[in-house]
Design a protein around this motif. Structure first.
Motif, PDB file in Angstrom:
ATOM      1  N   ALA A 516     -10.325   2.818 -11.426  1.00 12.07           N
ATOM      2  CA  ALA A 516      -9.399   4.091 -11.523  1.00 12.07           C
ATOM      3  C   ALA A 516      -9.698   4.940 -10.229  1.00 12.07           C
ATOM      4  N   ALA A 517     -10.796   4.795  -9.409  1.00 14.81           N
ATOM      5  CA  ALA A 517     -11.034   5.580  -8.312  1.00 14.81           C
ATOM      6  C   ALA A 517     -10.099   4.984  -7.093  1.00 14.81           C
ATOM      7  N   TYR A 518      -9.887   3.727  -7.017  1.00 21.85           N
ATOM      8  CA  TYR A 518      -9.311   3.018  -5.884  1.00 21.85           C
ATOM      9  C   TYR A 518      -7.705   3.246  -6.238  1.00 21.85           C
ATOM     10  N   SER A 519      -7.148   3.390  -7.627  1.00 16.31           N
ATOM     11  CA  SER A 519      -5.837   3.729  -7.969  1.00 16.31           C
ATOM     12  C   SER A 519      -5.431   5.021  -7.642  1.00 16.31           C
ATOM     13  N   SER A 520      -6.268   5.975  -7.724  1.00 21.55           N
ATOM     14  CA  SER A 520      -6.014   7.322  -7.410  1.00 21.55           C
ATOM     15  C   SER A 520      -6.081   7.877  -6.308  1.00 21.55           C
ATOM     16  N   THR A 521      -6.790   7.042  -5.261  1.00 24.03           N
ATOM     17  CA  THR A 521      -6.931   7.315  -3.856  1.00 24.03           C
ATOM     18  C   THR A 521      -6.469   6.440  -2.895  1.00 24.03           C
ATOM     19  N   VAL A 522      -6.658   5.327  -3.060  1.00 25.44           N
ATOM     20  CA  VAL A 522      -6.095   4.143  -2.019  1.00 25.44           C
ATOM     21  C   VAL A 522      -4.773   3.596  -2.413  1.00 25.44           C
ATOM     22  N   GLY A 523      -4.991   2.978  -3.727  1.00 26.22           N
ATOM     23  CA  GLY A 523      -3.614   2.362  -4.329  1.00 26.22           C
ATOM     24  C   GLY A 523      -3.538   0.953  -4.093  1.00 26.22           C
ATOM     25  N   LEU A 524      -2.870   0.367  -4.749  1.00 28.27           N
ATOM     26  CA  LEU A 524      -2.438  -1.116  -4.271  1.00 28.27           C
ATOM     27  C   LEU A 524      -1.145  -1.209  -4.000  1.00 28.27           C
ATOM     28  N   LYS A 525      -0.877  -1.938  -2.888  1.00 23.97           N
ATOM     29  CA  LYS A 525       0.498  -2.271  -2.333  1.00 23.97           C
ATOM     30  C   LYS A 525       0.895  -3.726  -2.581  1.00 23.97           C
ATOM     31  N   SER A 526       1.824  -3.622  -3.422  1.00 23.92           N
ATOM     32  CA  SER A 526       2.448  -4.798  -3.914  1.00 23.92           C
ATOM     33  C   SER A 526       3.469  -5.200  -2.792  1.00 23.92           C
ATOM     34  N   SER A 527       3.340  -6.679  -2.319  1.00 21.09           N
ATOM     35  CA  SER A 527       4.088  -7.346  -1.492  1.00 21.09           C
ATOM     36  C   SER A 527       5.437  -7.514  -2.130  1.00 21.09           C
ATOM     37  N   ALA A 528       5.589  -8.140  -3.320  1.00 19.61           N
ATOM     38  CA  ALA A 528       6.787  -8.846  -3.847  1.00 19.61           C
ATOM     39  C   ALA A 528       6.391  -8.251  -5.480  1.00 19.61           C
ATOM     40  N   PRO A 529       7.654  -8.303  -6.243  1.00 17.73           N
ATOM     41  CA  PRO A 529       7.149  -8.569  -7.690  1.00 17.73           C
ATOM     42  C   PRO A 529       6.783 -10.102  -8.058  1.00 17.73           C
ATOM     43  N   SER A 530       5.605  -9.990  -8.806  1.00 21.02           N
ATOM     44  CA  SER A 530       4.975 -11.208  -8.975  1.00 21.02           C
ATOM     45  C   SER A 530       5.054 -11.803 -10.589  1.00 21.02           C
ATOM     46  N   PRO A 531       5.659 -12.973 -10.696  1.00 19.29           N
ATOM     47  CA  PRO A 531       5.699 -13.314 -12.263  1.00 19.29           C
ATOM     48  C   PRO A 531       4.508 -13.574 -12.939  1.00 19.29           C
ATOM     49  N   SER A 532       3.469 -13.264 -12.266  1.00 18.01           N
ATOM     50  CA  SER A 532       2.004 -13.408 -12.727  1.00 18.01           C
ATOM     51  C   SER A 532       1.509 -12.227 -13.473  1.00 18.01           C
ATOM     52  N   GLY A 533       2.220 -11.196 -13.110  1.00 12.48           N
ATOM     53  CA  GLY A 533       2.048  -9.694 -13.608  1.00 12.48           C
ATOM     54  C   GLY A 533       0.697  -9.256 -13.366  1.00 12.48           C
ATOM     55  N   ALA A 534       0.074  -9.599 -12.006  1.00 15.85           N
ATOM     56  CA  ALA A 534      -1.343  -9.315 -11.624  1.00 15.85           C
ATOM     57  C   ALA A 534      -1.657  -7.889 -11.444  1.00 15.85           C
ATOM     58  N   ILE A 535      -0.551  -7.344 -10.787  1.00 19.21           N
ATOM     59  CA  ILE A 535      -0.725  -5.716 -10.572  1.00 19.21           C
ATOM     60  C   ILE A 535      -0.447  -5.131 -11.797  1.00 19.21           C
ATOM     61  N   THR A 536       0.127  -5.314 -12.751  1.00 18.01           N
ATOM     62  CA  THR A 536       0.747  -4.569 -13.995  1.00 18.01           C
ATOM     63  C   THR A 536      -0.642  -5.028 -14.866  1.00 18.01           C
ATOM     64  N   GLY A 537      -1.320  -6.205 -14.760  1.00 14.63           N
ATOM     65  CA  GLY A 537      -2.611  -6.468 -15.406  1.00 14.63           C
ATOM     66  C   GLY A 537      -3.707  -5.339 -15.064  1.00 14.63           C
ATOM     67  N   LEU A 538      -3.912  -5.221 -13.708  1.00 14.65           N
ATOM     68  CA  LEU A 538      -4.745  -4.309 -13.224  1.00 14.65           C
ATOM     69  C   LEU A 538      -4.493  -2.752 -13.757  1.00 14.65           C
ATOM     70  N   LEU A 539      -3.308  -2.620 -13.639  1.00 19.15           N
ATOM     71  CA  LEU A 539      -2.857  -0.962 -13.970  1.00 19.15           C
ATOM     72  C   LEU A 539      -3.120  -0.679 -15.329  1.00 19.15           C
ATOM     73  N   GLU A 540      -2.960  -1.670 -16.197  1.00 20.00           N
ATOM     74  CA  GLU A 540      -3.265  -1.685 -17.416  1.00 20.00           C
ATOM     75  C   GLU A 540      -5.056  -1.261 -17.934  1.00 20.00           C
ATOM     76  N   GLN A 541      -5.775  -1.949 -16.857  1.00 16.17           N
ATOM     77  CA  GLN A 541      -6.965  -1.669 -17.103  1.00 16.17           C
ATOM     78  C   GLN A 541      -7.263  -0.266 -16.436  1.00 16.17           C
ATOM     79  N   PHE A 542      -6.693   0.011 -15.640  1.00 17.36           N
ATOM     80  CA  PHE A 542      -6.888   1.587 -15.206  1.00 17.36           C
ATOM     81  C   PHE A 542      -6.518   2.499 -16.428  1.00 17.36           C
ATOM     82  N   ALA A 543      -5.454   2.136 -17.050  1.00 18.40           N
ATOM     83  CA  ALA A 543      -5.453   3.269 -18.076  1.00 18.40           C
ATOM     84  C   ALA A 543      -6.222   2.917 -19.320  1.00 18.40           C
ATOM     85  N   ARG A 544      -6.590   1.806 -19.678  1.00 17.69           N
ATOM     86  CA  ARG A 544      -7.238   1.615 -20.912  1.00 17.69           C
ATOM     87  C   ARG A 544      -8.735   2.010 -20.450  1.00 17.69           C
TER      88      ARG A 544
END
Length: 555
Positions: A516-544
């Motif tokens: 949560a802290a990393y998302s609201s301050t530094v943020g994740l920088k996606s290089s390209a859309p990922s079929p694995s949905g890794a970043i999407t999964g992380l964002l789900e964890q932020f919200a949950r």
């Protein structure tokens, strides 16, 4: 301070690390003050003074030396024999021996043992350059030359250079004063070479074996550059394997047999491990070392000591905290603040520089907590009820036994064994391990467990009955076991034991606050859309986990 306040301070710390690398500021002083408050919760400590960076410009202005735990005055405790004045003197005299003056510094106290960090040994270029600089600007005197090293010291007996003898002899003297015996070197090379010159060395590469009296472990681990690949794979460490065939990689993994026999790890395969397995196995090794029977301490270092070194120092601190073995009174947000502020920021991790290059070793460290929640990484001994090759959830079984009025009414087919984490066991990797004798819970963990107990009472009873029936009808009968397993598969997922271990709950809580802290301050920088949905999964964890929404978290 409440968990919310600690979390806000963590967010501030992220923001400060991301925007500034200036150490001498009111903000940094506030961060150091908060760290001292958190250390004082559980320890009596002294301070090694480094106010203006005169000892080391990359270390905290107030370096904490933990003397003993102070939370329980009735309990037997370790009393340090180290005198802070003598320690400060040894630090001042030995700092030239190591790269960038990053001397051997104790940072964790566990069962009376000091876990230390440093950089690697300085090479001849830096050593002669620094001694010359000090000579010119100190009025013609040199700290390294002012110390008389005993003639019978092994560093002098085997020496090939007077200067190397003296500074490395003082480094050895400091290690011995801190009772450090084990040195884990994370470098993938024997000597760091730049522009064709050896700029740093290593204990394992010392030509005259000045460090022969220590137990040296070469555990090569990829440098921060490798973590750009981790970021480019959308923060997915599974399947990411370091290229060991590069020209500069010349340090093989070397571990004494005494530390490999009981870990059930095939160390010959280390070059085939992905980043997850390699980090897990190295952490198991470090925990095994500090749990050895002697009272010797441990030094962990890489080259400069500000990337790979804080990674493993931080994982050690958090892993031990999750077991209740260190910093017992701190809540998840507080231990997170302490390890980020002290182990990373104040010891010189250059987060803005690493982020600009995409070398996200800092993010990897705390996101990796999900891979060490198992009791296999616990430093304390566990009790397990064993039936054949299956582990029954003892918390559930004991609950049932208490309800029936007697713990001793458990079937004689079950046996109680004690096992040290990382030790040998006949259990398979798929064994259910949802219970153990847990350390005393903090206020946070007690509340957390209390909530789950009320929510899942019926589920627990269902699982108790299910397992007890299983134990009764499938003894020594494969056909019955197979049939009963197919019954289990068709049942609702609620039939599984819902209770995470105390260790797992603690580490998951730390990781949620971090994300949560990393998302609201530094943020994740996606290089390209990922079929694995890794970043999407992380964002789900932020919200949950913390109630945030991740729609604008990627920058």
């Amino acid at each position: 301070m409440s968990s919310v306040d600690a979390w806000l301070l963590t967010v501030f710390l992220f923001d400060h690390c991301n925007r500034s690398s200036i150490f001498a500021s009111p903000q940094v002083e506030a961060i150091e003050k908060r760290c001292l408050e958190l250390f004082a919760r559980d320890y009596k400590y002294s301070i090694i003074h480094n106010s203006n960076g005169e000892v080391c410009g990359h270390y905290p202005q107030q370096i904490v030396f933990l003397e003993y735990e102070c939370t329980d005055v009735e309990r037997d405790r370790f009393e340090s024999t180290v005198q802070i004045g003598k320690l400060q003197d040894l630090v001042n005299r030995s700092k030239l021996a190591r790269c960038r003056g990053r001397f051997v510094c104790p940072v964790i106290l566990y069962n009376g043992k000091h876990i230390c960090r440093s950089s690697t040994l300085a090479g001849w270029g830096e050593l002669y350059g620094r001694t010359g600089y000090n000579y010119i600007f100190s009025g013609g005197t040199d700290d390294a030359e002012s110390e008389e090293v005993p003639e019978d010291d092994s560093a002098v007996r085997n020496g090939d250079s007077q200067l190397f003898d003296k500074v490395r002899g003082l480094d050895i003297k400091l290690l011995r004063y801190l009772s450090v015996r084990y040195i884990c070197d994370l470098m993938v090379e024997n000597k760091k070479v730049k522009f064709g010159l050896n700029v740093t060395s290593s204990e394992k590469a010392d030509k005259v074996q000045r460090y022969a009296d220590f137990t040296l472990l070469s555990v090569p681990y990829p440098g921060c550059e490798f973590f750009k690949d981790y970021k480019d794979r959308d923060y997915t460490a599974e399947g990411l394997v370091f290229n060991w065939n590069q020209d500069y990689v010349d340090a093989p993994l070397t571990i004494p047999m005494c530390f490999t026999q009981n870990l059930n790890i095939d160390w010959t395969r280390y070059q085939s491990w992905d980043l997850v397995e390699q980090t897990q196995n190295y952490l198991k090794l470090l925990l095994h070392i500090i749990n050895s029977d002697d009272e010797s301490g441990l030094l962990v270092h890489c080259i400069s000591g500000w990337d790979r070194t804080p990674l493993f120092v931080s994982l050690l601190r958090l892993s031990l905290w999750a077991d209740g073995a260190v910093h017992a009174s701190l809540e998840p947000a507080e231990i997170l603040y302490l390890t980020i502020a002290y182990d990373w920021f104040l010891f010189g991790h250059m987060l803005p520089d690493r982020l600009s290059k995409g070398e996200e070793i800092f993010f990897f460290c705390f996101n990796f907590l999900k891979h060490i929640v198992s009791e296999k990484f616990s430093a304390v001994k566990k009790q397990r009820y064993i039936y054949g090759e299956l582990t029954a959830p003892a918390a559930c079984l004991l609950t049932e036994s208490r309800d029936r009025g007697s713990v001793t009414s458990l079937s004689s087919d079950f046996s109680l064994i004690t096992e040290e984490a990382g030790g040998s066991s006949s259990l398979t990797n798929d064994t259910v391990d949802l219970f153990s004798s847990q350390p005393q819970a903090s206020n946070w963990s007690a509340t957390h467990t209390h909530t789950h107990t009320h929510t899942h009472t019926h589920t627990q009873c269902l699982f108790n009955c299910t397992f007890w029936i299983y134990a009764s009808v499938t003894k020594n009968n494969k056909q019955n076991r197979d049939t009963f397993s197919s019954c289990l598969i068709s049942l609702s997922p609620l039939s599984r034991c819902p209770f995470p271990s105390e260790r797992q709950a603690r580490l998951e809580a730390v990781r949620e606050v971090f994300l949560a802290a990393y998302s609201s301050t530094v943020g994740l920088k996606s290089s390209a859309p990922s079929p694995s949905g890794a970043i999407t999964g992380l964002l789900e964890q932020f919200a949950r986990g913390v109630g945030l929404r991740g729609t604008n978290a990627i920058v």
